[in-house]
Write a protein that holds these residues in place. Structure first.
Motif, PDB file in Angstrom:
ATOM      1  N   GLU A   1      -7.516  47.019  86.375  1.00 26.35           N
ATOM      2  CA  GLU A   1      -7.078  45.632  86.206  1.00 26.35           C
ATOM      3  C   GLU A   1      -8.243  44.744  85.777  1.00 26.35           C
ATOM      4  O   GLU A   1      -8.106  43.905  84.880  1.00 26.35           O
ATOM      5  CB  GLU A   1      -6.481  45.131  87.523  1.00 26.35           C
ATOM      6  CG  GLU A   1      -5.918  43.724  87.447  1.00 26.35           C
ATOM      7  CD  GLU A   1      -5.320  43.279  88.779  1.00 26.35           C
ATOM      8  OE1 GLU A   1      -5.207  42.073  88.984  1.00 26.35           O
ATOM      9  OE2 GLU A   1      -4.982  44.160  89.610  1.00 26.35           O
TER      10      GLU A   1
ATOM     11  N   ASN B   1      -9.168  45.434  82.116  1.00 26.45           N
ATOM     12  CA  ASN B   1      -8.174  44.877  81.194  1.00 26.45           C
ATOM     13  C   ASN B   1      -8.321  43.368  81.060  1.00 26.45           C
ATOM     14  O   ASN B   1      -8.013  42.798  80.001  1.00 26.45           O
ATOM     15  CB  ASN B   1      -6.763  45.236  81.663  1.00 26.45           C
ATOM     16  CG  ASN B   1      -6.405  46.687  81.374  1.00 26.45           C
ATOM     17  OD1 ASN B   1      -6.751  47.216  80.333  1.00 26.45           O
ATOM     18  ND2 ASN B   1      -5.725  47.335  82.298  1.00 26.45           N
ATOM     19  N   ASP B   2      -8.768  42.706  82.128  1.00 21.01           N
ATOM     20  CA  ASP B   2      -8.941  41.253  82.089  1.00 21.01           C
ATOM     21  C   ASP B   2     -10.309  40.831  81.542  1.00 21.01           C
ATOM     22  O   ASP B   2     -10.524  39.652  81.277  1.00 21.01           O
ATOM     23  CB  ASP B   2      -8.780  40.664  83.500  1.00 21.01           C
ATOM     24  CG  ASP B   2      -7.348  40.773  84.005  1.00 21.01           C
ATOM     25  OD1 ASP B   2      -6.444  40.953  83.158  1.00 21.01           O
ATOM     26  OD2 ASP B   2      -7.136  40.703  85.225  1.00 21.01           O
TER      27      ASP B   2
ATOM     28  N   TYR C   1      -7.060  30.077  78.959  1.00 21.36           N
ATOM     29  CA  TYR C   1      -7.869  30.595  80.068  1.00 21.36           C
ATOM     30  C   TYR C   1      -8.559  29.458  80.808  1.00 21.36           C
ATOM     31  O   TYR C   1      -8.745  29.494  82.017  1.00 21.36           O
ATOM     32  CB  TYR C   1      -8.913  31.587  79.568  1.00 21.36           C
ATOM     33  CG  TYR C   1      -8.438  33.015  79.553  1.00 21.36           C
ATOM     34  CD1 TYR C   1      -7.949  33.613  80.709  1.00 21.36           C
ATOM     35  CD2 TYR C   1      -8.451  33.767  78.380  1.00 21.36           C
ATOM     36  CE1 TYR C   1      -7.494  34.920  80.698  1.00 21.36           C
ATOM     37  CE2 TYR C   1      -8.000  35.077  78.363  1.00 21.36           C
ATOM     38  CZ  TYR C   1      -7.525  35.644  79.533  1.00 21.36           C
ATOM     39  OH  TYR C   1      -7.080  36.940  79.523  1.00 21.36           O
TER      40      TYR C   1
ATOM     41  N   VAL D   1      -2.231  34.953  81.131  1.00 16.58           N
ATOM     42  CA  VAL D   1      -1.898  36.341  81.457  1.00 16.58           C
ATOM     43  C   VAL D   1      -0.720  36.818  80.611  1.00 16.58           C
ATOM     44  O   VAL D   1      -0.730  37.923  80.055  1.00 16.58           O
ATOM     45  CB  VAL D   1      -1.583  36.481  82.963  1.00 16.58           C
ATOM     46  CG1 VAL D   1      -1.070  37.891  83.264  1.00 16.58           C
ATOM     47  CG2 VAL D   1      -2.811  36.180  83.801  1.00 16.58           C
TER      48      VAL D   1
ATOM     49  N   GLN E   1      -1.810  37.333  77.031  1.00 16.06           N
ATOM     50  CA  GLN E   1      -2.587  38.565  76.899  1.00 16.06           C
ATOM     51  C   GLN E   1      -1.676  39.792  76.857  1.00 16.06           C
ATOM     52  O   GLN E   1      -1.889  40.725  76.079  1.00 16.06           O
ATOM     53  CB  GLN E   1      -3.579  38.692  78.069  1.00 16.06           C
ATOM     54  CG  GLN E   1      -4.475  39.923  77.992  1.00 16.06           C
ATOM     55  CD  GLN E   1      -5.401  39.883  76.796  1.00 16.06           C
ATOM     56  OE1 GLN E   1      -6.234  38.994  76.683  1.00 16.06           O
ATOM     57  NE2 GLN E   1      -5.248  40.842  75.893  1.00 16.06           N
TER      58      GLN E   1
END
Length: 625
Positions: free
Chosen positions: A476, A479-480, A589, A597, A600
């Motif tokens: 996670e 990916n961020d 962001y 989110v 994305q």
């Protein structure tokens, strides 16, 4: 038929019990995966099953003449001789006699007395049947029987250890992290073998693809309790989440009731005169329950410190060639890596994956070709050899050069508080580094890695020994991450969940580039038959080669023609949306992170759609030409 059963097993080594009244049974033919957080006691439970560890209380019931064998997590010290000798040693004294017999025949056949004694042992204890079985095992495992064990690669050593475990014809086979340090081909081979093996299997693994392929049942060790989850891994995840949610609600209700009772007991003197003594007793029982409650082990909470953005170009390689001793690492390899790319590197052990990363980042000079690295790169490197950890120092001194405070996200944080985010208690943080388990070492290396700002993360085998929860969190986080990620990994699920492109070592210095992760590489790579097909075989004098029929391309259907005509407009529409969302994302962001989110996720979906559209376009164009 039940092979083995544990009844009310309890075991503690000071502190809370590792096993607290555990019940467990395994049936013939089952393949059971044992899951649990690092430090919960999975390996201890395995030792109870084998009898190497005695429980404080409870019973271990084994079926008559049950044979148990194990393939250890690490290669045992002291294993010498040929591969065949090592495999035979798994059959106990008879196997050792067989190995010695053949060693003497080859090296010193004049020791007739000793050879006679060994032959008597083999004659009387069915040693020649074992001899045939060892040959069969070595053949099935595709092992070189006469090669010295020490000369094998890591993957072949693990395969030989599997053969050693199978030599005793076990009814129950135990595997502790069998895929650690193995390359993808070795993992796939072991998977295929175990799926076809008829015995029962109890194994520990963090490799989710391996787990999904093999497990017929999952058992979880959590806070001393063992819970069985029939079905596959995805079913386990869903039902476990439901159980934890119900447990959290139950705990919240209990805590609310306890707080009300504590408030009641502290009322004034008048209330105390009339208080219900039964209610007081129940309060004391609730206090005792609260004191004995074992909380769910925490989840690591680490974050990446992002440095200032790098330049758009991270690295560009043109016609790169490099040899190490007599081995060709890469030949005429070219690629471009841009800011924000997430690149996976896969290939056999020893292929040169780490060397390739060092070439791409300018740390090694190529034999030919050129590498151009971008500007403002801040690199954080996760080293699979853990060489950045000083074994002689306490854990906390491996963070931030031994300083007591670290700067995280612009805020000053004490190193002990920082380490707690990586699940190190203050006592563990003061322990010597050399006593840490494999999972703790990986978490410490991540803590060290993320204590420095970076816009380029280089992760060389980061998943070894990490539990599933920490793996999920790391995925996670990556990916961020807005920066660039280069990752070497044999964990197929991890590669699929993180990377956008894959660089695959395909032999003889060839490195090919594929869109997507491991599963995408499997679909797109040349088939093994195509790669290994010999050149055109010349006809022998006695025969005449039959004429080769011409290969006819399938004709395009009208549906294919319409699809090909529509594809350019579809691709243009997707690229326009991708560009617009990319511009929108940076502002979101800063102002509306929740909406960022979703954007994305849409960008990721667009990228997948574009890759599929381009692949389809190429396929249809080849039919037309």
């Amino acid at each position: 038929m039940t092979l083995l059963a544990l009844k009310n097993i309890t075991l503690r080594f000071g502190g809370p019990p590792l096993l607290d009244g555990v019940d467990f049974a395994i049936e013939r033919g089952e393949r059971v995966c044992l899951l649990g957080r690092n430090g919960e006691g999975k390996s201890t439970l395995m030792r109870v099953v084998t009898g190497q560890q005695q429980a404080d209380d409870g019973d271990v019931i084994r079926s008559q003449a049950l044979r148990i064998a194990e393939m250890p997590q690490d290669v045992p010290k002291g294993l010498t001789g040929t591969v065949r000798d090592v495999v035979a040693s798994g059959a106990g004294a008879v196997g050792e006699a067989l190995a010695e017999y053949y060693q003497l025949l080859e090296r010193d056949p004049n020791q007739l007395d000793r050879l006679g004694k060994l032959q008597h042992v083999l004659d009387s204890q069915d040693g020649w049947a074992l001899d045939a079985r060892i040959d069969s095992i070595v053949s099935r495992l595709e092992l070189p029987p006469d090669t010295d064990f020490d000369a094998l690669s890591g993957g072949l050593k693990r395969r030989a250890l599997l053969g050693r475990a199978l030599a005793s014809e076990p009814d129950l086979l135990l595997l502790d992290e069998p895929t650690n340090h193995l390359d993808v081909d070795s993992i796939a081979w072991i998977e295929d073998f175990l799926v076809s093996w008829s015995g029962a299997l109890l194994f520990i693994t963090h490799d989710r693809a391996f787990l999904r392929r093999l497990a017929t049942r999952i058992v979880e060790l959590d806070r001393g309790q063992l819970t069985s989850w029939p079905g596959d891994y995805d079913n386990y995840l869903r039902r476990r989440e439901e159980r934890l949610h119900a447990e959290a609600q139950e705990v919240a209700l209990f805590d609310k009731k306890l707080a009300q009772e504590e408030a009641w007991i502290r009322k004034g003197i008048e209330a105390r005169r009339t208080r219900d003594m039964g209610r007081v007793k129940r309060l004391y029982e609730m206090r005792d329950q609260y004191a004995q409650r074992r909380k769910l082990q925490g989840t690591a909470q680490f974050t990446v410190q992002e440095a200032e953005r790098s330049g758009k170009l991270v690295t560009e390689a043109k016609n790169l060639s490099y040899r190490w001793d007599d081995k060709t690492i890469c030949r005429n390899f070219s690629t471009t890596i841009l800011r924000g790319d997430k690149i996976g590197v896969i290939g056999p052990n020893g292929a040169g994956k780490t060397t390739l990363l060092r070439l791409l980042l300018g740390q090694l000079q190529p034999d030919s070709g050129e590498v151009r690295t971008g500007s403002n790169l801040e690199i954080a490197w996760f080293d699979q050899l853990r060489s950045t950890l000083d074994e002689s120092k306490p854990v906390w001194e491996n963070i931030a050069g031994g300083r007591e405070f670290v700067e995280i996200g612009g805020a000053r944080k004490h190193v002990m508080s920082y380490l707690q985010e990586f699940l190190f208690t203050p006592d563990r943080a003061r322990s010597p580094t050399h006593v840490l388990s494999g999972g703790e070492r990986s978490r410490l290396l991540l803590a060290q890695l993320f204590s420095q700002p970076a816009n380029l993360l280089v992760l060389d085998e980061p998943t070894n020994d990490l539990d599933v929860e920490t793996l999920d969190l790391l995925e996670e986080l990556l990916n961020d991450f807005d920066g660039t990620v280069l990752v070497v990994s044999h964990d197929r699920a991890f590669v699929d969940n993180v990377v956008m492109r894959t660089l695959a070592f395909e032999g003889d210095g060839r490195i090919s580039e594929y869109v997507g992760g491991f599963e995408d590489w499997l679909r797109q790579r040349p088939t093994p038959a195509a790669k290994s097909a010999p050149a055109t075989k010349p006809a022998t004098p006695a025969t005449t080669a039959a004429p080769t029929p011409a290969v006819t391309k399938p004709a395009m259907s009208s549906k294919d023609k319409r699809e090909l005509a529509d594809l350019p407009a579809k691709i243009e529409k997707l690229e326009t949306e991708q560009e617009a969302l990319g511009l929108k994302l940076a502002a979101l962001y800063a102002e509306k992170p929740d909406q960022a989110v979703d954007v994305q996720k849409r960008l990721t979906a667009i990228e997948t759609e574009l890759a599929g559209a381009y692949a389809r376009w190429e396929t249809l164009e080849s039919l037309r030409s």
